[in-house]
Enzyme design. Structure first.
Site, PDB file in Angstrom:
ATOM      1  N   GLU A 125       7.306  -5.772   1.317  1.00 38.92           N
ATOM      2  CA  GLU A 125       7.344  -5.027   0.054  1.00 38.92           C
ATOM      3  C   GLU A 125       8.351  -5.654  -0.902  1.00 38.92           C
ATOM      4  OE1 GLU A 125       6.516  -3.045  -2.127  1.00 38.92           O
ATOM      5  OE2 GLU A 125       5.171  -1.508  -1.350  1.00 38.92           O
ATOM      6  N   ASN A 134       4.301   4.434  -5.973  1.00 41.60           N
ATOM      7  CA  ASN A 134       4.011   3.004  -5.988  1.00 41.60           C
ATOM      8  C   ASN A 134       3.634   2.566  -7.397  1.00 41.60           C
ATOM      9  OD1 ASN A 134       4.203   1.341  -3.591  1.00 41.60           O
ATOM     10  ND2 ASN A 134       2.809   2.788  -2.608  1.00 41.60           N
ATOM     11  N   ASP A 167      -1.252   0.403  -4.463  1.00 43.57           N
ATOM     12  CA  ASP A 167       0.095   0.141  -3.947  1.00 43.57           C
ATOM     13  C   ASP A 167       0.916  -0.467  -5.085  1.00 43.57           C
ATOM     14  OD1 ASP A 167       2.352  -0.657  -2.139  1.00 43.57           O
ATOM     15  OD2 ASP A 167       0.916  -0.109  -0.594  1.00 43.57           O
TER      16      ASP A 167
END
Length: 282
Positions: free
Chosen positions: A15, A143, A193
Site C-alpha cells: 500500500e 480509500n 481501492d
C-alpha cells in the site's frame, strides 16, 4: 496494456506508494508486515516497525511524514529515526491507518479503519500545519484519496460501498459543502481501492480483486485500464524522471495459495504524465 514487475519483494498488503521527486526513489508499505520498503534503481531498502504503517508524504530530501496506527511521524530516511508529530487514534487499539495522500495545499489526508474491517469504524482526517481534523466518519475501508490538479476537488471512497465520492475544497484545502457520488462501480462488481490523479485530471483507481488500475476522465467516464499481475491491486502512484511511469502496489492478503506474482510492485508507461506529489507543511 499490462504492467511489468518493478520490485519482486512480496507484500502481504502492499500500500501507499510514494515517488519522492527529490530523491527519485519509490517508497511503499507492507501494512500487515509493519514494513516500509524503497527502491532507487537497483538499490533497495527496508525498515521494520513495531506497529502498522500505511501511507506517507514527503517533507524534504531526507524526511517523510508517515502514518501509523497510533500517529503521524516525522521519519528520517537516512537514520531511520521516527519522531511523533501528532497522535492518530492512539486511544483506539482496534483501528489502524490505511490510505493517505498529500493535498495540493501541503496538507495530508489519512484514512483509518478497523483492523478487521469492522463496519463504520473508519474515518478520514486532514493534517495541516500541525493540526489533525476529522473530516468524515462512519466509513468502513477508506480509500482512493486523491486531488484534482488545481487542488479544489478531493476524491475518496469507502471500498465497501463500491463508490468513489468527490468533495469540493476551498483555497486552503478544506471541504466546502457535502460530498457526492462521482463514480459508482457496483454494477461492474468492482471494489475501489487507492487512486491518484494525472496531469490531465484523470483519476487512476486500483480495483481490489480485479488485477487492474482503471482510468476515469474528469467527468467520471471510463477511459482505459492497465492489468497487473497481482489480483489485489491496491494503490497507484506516478513517478520516474518524467512522471509518466505508473507504479502499482498489490497484496497477497486473502489469497489462499498466492503465486509469485501476488504482492509485488508493478510499473508501466501510463501514456499520460502524472503530477509531482506536493511536499507536506509541518
Amino acid at each position: 496494456m499490462r504492467a511489468q514487475v518493478f520490485d519482486p519483494r512480496p507484500c502481504v498488503l502492499g500500500e501507499g506508494p510514494l515517488w519522492h521527486p527529490l530523491r527519485q526513489e519509490l517508497f511503499w508499505f507492507d501494512i500487515i508486515a509493519c514494513r516500509l520498503l524503497a527502491r532507487q534503481g537497483e538499490i533497495t531498502r527496508m525498515w521494520q516497525f513495531d506497529e502498522h504503517h500505511s501511507a506517507a508524504g514527503w517533507v524534504d530530501h531526507d524526511t517523510l511524514l508517515i502514518a501509523s496506527e497510533t500517529g503521524l511521524w516525522r521519519f528520517n530516511i537516512e537514520t531511520g529515526q521516527r519522531d511523533l508529530v501528532a497522535p492518530l487514534e492512539a486511544d483506539r487499539p482496534e483501528t489502524r491507518s490505511n490510505d493517505g495522500r498529500a493535498d495540493r495545499q501541503g496538507g495530508f489526508w489519512i484514512g483509518t479503519m478497523g483492523k478487521h474491517a469492522e463496519p463504520g469504524l473508519g474515518a478520514i482526517y486532514r493534517f495541516y500545519k500541525g493540526e489533525v481534523v476529522r473530516l468524515f466518519d462512519g466509513l468502513t475501508i477508506p480509500n482512493a484519496i486523491c486531488f484534482a490538479p488545481d487542488g479544489r476537488m478531493a476524491y475518496y471512497a469507502c471500498t465497501k460501498t463500491g463508490q468513489i465520492n468527490r468533495q469540493p475544497l476551498d483555497a486552503a484545502g478544506w471541504p466546502v459543502g457535502a460530498p457526492e457520488v462521482f463514480i459508482d462501480l457496483n454494477d461492474a462488481g468492482l471494489n475501489p481501492d487507492g487512486a491518484v490523479v494525472d496531469a490531465e485530471g484523470g483519476i487512476w483507481n486500483a480495483q481490489w480483486g480485479a488485477g487492474r488500475v482503471a482510468r476515469y476522465l474528469p467527468d467520471g467516464t471510463f477511459d482505459r485500464a492497465i492489468s497487473v499481475g497481482g489480483v489485489h491491486s491496491s494503490c497507484p502512484a506516478f513517478g520516474g524522471p518524467d512522471l509518466n511511469t505508473l507504479f502499482v502496489t498489490t497484496a497477497r492478503e486473502d489469497i489462499l495459495a498466492p503465486d509469485a506474482a501476488q504482492g509485488m510492485v508493478y510499473a508501466c508507461d501510463a501514456g499520460v504524465k502524472g503530477l509531482q506529489e506536493p511536499h507536506i507543511l509541518l
